[in-house]
Scaffold this active site. Structure first.
Site, mmCIF file in Angstrom:
data_model
loop_
_atom_site.group_PDB
_atom_site.id
_atom_site.type_symbol
_atom_site.label_atom_id
_atom_site.label_comp_id
_atom_site.label_asym_id
_atom_site.label_seq_id
_atom_site.Cartn_x
_atom_site.Cartn_y
_atom_site.Cartn_z
ATOM 1 C CG ASN A 211 -0.197 -0.107 2.498
ATOM 2 O OD1 ASN A 211 0.551 0.789 2.850
ATOM 3 N ND2 ASN A 211 -0.358 -1.212 3.217
ATOM 4 C CG ASP A 280 -6.973 -4.998 6.389
ATOM 5 O OD1 ASP A 280 -6.327 -4.983 7.457
ATOM 6 O OD2 ASP A 280 -7.666 -4.034 6.000
ATOM 7 C CE LYS A 290 7.825 -12.474 -14.194
ATOM 8 N NZ LYS A 290 8.416 -12.117 -15.474
ATOM 9 C CG PHE A 326 -2.258 6.417 12.878
ATOM 10 C CD1 PHE A 326 -1.445 6.114 13.962
ATOM 11 C CD2 PHE A 326 -2.130 7.660 12.278
ATOM 12 C CE1 PHE A 326 -0.526 7.028 14.438
ATOM 13 C CE2 PHE A 326 -1.215 8.589 12.747
ATOM 14 C CZ PHE A 326 -0.415 8.271 13.826
ATOM 15 C CE LYS A 340 -10.876 1.359 10.584
ATOM 16 N NZ LYS A 340 -10.153 1.988 9.483
ATOM 17 C CE LYS A 344 -8.559 -1.952 13.994
ATOM 18 N NZ LYS A 344 -7.662 -2.371 12.924
#
Ligand code: CTP
Length: 400
Positions: A211, A280, A290, A326, A340, A344
């Site tokens: 990401n 995730d 490959k 975050f 969250k 969490k």
């Protein structure tokens, strides 16, 4: 008379019309009890005579490594060591470029390279030069290395142009300098673990899912906590920036990896700040070779869900520990973030809308809201370094 050594600021003056304002800056710093030593570039001497600074500071002014007596060769190291803060004001595009590239070819550039003290620069130049991508990239490089930058003001410039590039008011520069020197060691004795950066989940030996996390926010938190006296462990994914000196660095690659490193280290920590962006999902199976093109047909890759690191750690949180997470969101920012915080078992969540200009990935600024169970603090656009300090101050407030 007190025998306490005065705080020493080495003031670098470079060759711009604003060099004359450095005289006033020197005076302001002296009024605040600082001992100021001046280093000038050759070009700065075209604007203000070294004698002016020698008289004002009460110390010899260092100008050039090669033209002064040989003792200066050693003296520049002595100055670099003596500095409690190294401040360059005004800083031209030239010195900024040299610092970013590691060029040391005169007294000022060698001295600033040798110093271990915090470094602050107050740029001043023509608007076009300030806005030039080269200057902006150099500034970004310096910021990522922990250099404090006093952004130039906007106004009428000596060259006749109007725009950004004017040396910030010297009283503002002096206050910023003092604030750095007076930065409280209010995290002494605390152990802080920070997670930062992205994960990489392999698909085959050459490809991975990742990401856009740059790690900048987490690195800024690690640096700020260390500067405030904490013992810092930085768990980092693969990023392109340098970790701050003096923190313990533990690398991770995948979300599972991060979870294992975090579990190994969490019990010894007082504060855990999770700014990493763990994937995730991972590939259900990593191809040993490959993956070849399918020749006209779509490819479907099956993904398996990764553990939630924050939620896993949150389950065993001790009462003496403070956990921060975050929430990088693109919509319904506050609602998602509050969810969250709860799910969490966090004490604080730092929410940001990553689509807002100046916030989110790969920039040096951020716009965040600090959410706790009782409170919510929305902060304006600020540097990631300043956001880091706000988060840490918020955490200390929670622990009181
Ligand atoms: N986080 C984590 N483990 C994961 C995913 C996220 O520990 N597998 C942590 C992040 O470090 C961050 C917080 O959880 O502190 C929120 O991350 P975010 O990606 O915004 O939330 P998710 O829980 O993944 O939810 P979603 O992707 O559905 O928004």
């Amino acid at each position: 008379m007190s025998s306490k050594k005065k705080t020493c600021i080495v003031l670098g003056v470079t060759g711009g019309i604003a060099a004359y304002k450095a005289c006033e800056l020197l005076r302001l710093l002296q009024k605040r009890g600082m001992d100021v030593y001046v280093v000038m570039t050759k070009h700065a001497c075209q604007f203000v005579a070294p004698l002016t600074f020698e008289t004002l500071s009460g110390h010899p002014v260092a100008v050039d490594t090669f033209e002064r007596p040989a003792t200066w060769e050693v003296e520049h190291i002595a100055l670099a060591k003596r500095a409690d803060l190294f401040l360059i004001a005004p800083a031209t595009a030239n010195i900024i470029g040299k610092m970013a590239c590691g060029i040391a070819d005169d007294m000022l550039s060698t001295t600033v390279m040798a110093t271990k003290a915090p470094v602050m620069i107050a740029p001043a130049m023509n608007t076009g030069m300030w806005e030039n991508p080269a200057t902006q990239q150099n500034i970004a490089t310096l910021v990522s290395r922990g250099v404090h930058v006093v952004t130039p003001a906007t106004g009428h410039l000596a060259c006749g142009d109007s725009g950004a590039g004017k040396l910030e008011d010297v009283s503002v520069i002096a206050e910023r300098a003092i604030a750095i020197l007076e930065k409280k060691k209010d995290m002494l004795g605390l152990r802080v673990m920070v997670t930062a950066g992205p994960t990489r989940e392999a698909l085959d030996p050459v490809r991975y899912i990742s990401n856009r996390s740059s790690g900048k926010m987490g690195y800024a938190i690690a640096r700020a906590a260390m500067e405030r006296g904490a013992e810092v462990t930085l768990l980092t994914g693969p990023v392109a920036i340098q970790p701050p000196q003096g923190v313990r660095v533990i690398p991770f690659m995948t979300t599972q990896d991060l979870l294992e490193r975090a579990l190994e280290n969490v019990s010894g920590q007082d504060i855990i700040i999770q700014s990493a962006a763990p994937a995730d999902y991972r590939a259900k199976e990593i191809a040993p070779q490959k993956i070849k093109k399918q020749g006209g047909t779509d490819m479907i890759i099956e993904l398996a869900e990764n553990p939630d690191v924050a939620a896993t750690l949150g389950k065993n949180k001790r009462a003496d520990q403070t956990f921060v997470g975050f929430a990088a969101e693109t919509n319904d920012v506050l609602a998602h973030a509050k969810g969250k915080l709860e799910k969490k078992n966090l004490d604080m969540i730092v929410a940001n809308d990553v689509t807002a200009p100046g916030a989110g990935f790969d920039v040096n600024t951020n716009i965040v809201t600090l959410i706790t169970k009782e409170d919510m603090l929305s902060l304006p656009l600020m540097s990631k370094d300043d956001v880091a300090d706000q988060i840490l101050s918020g955490v200390l407030k929670l622990r009181k």
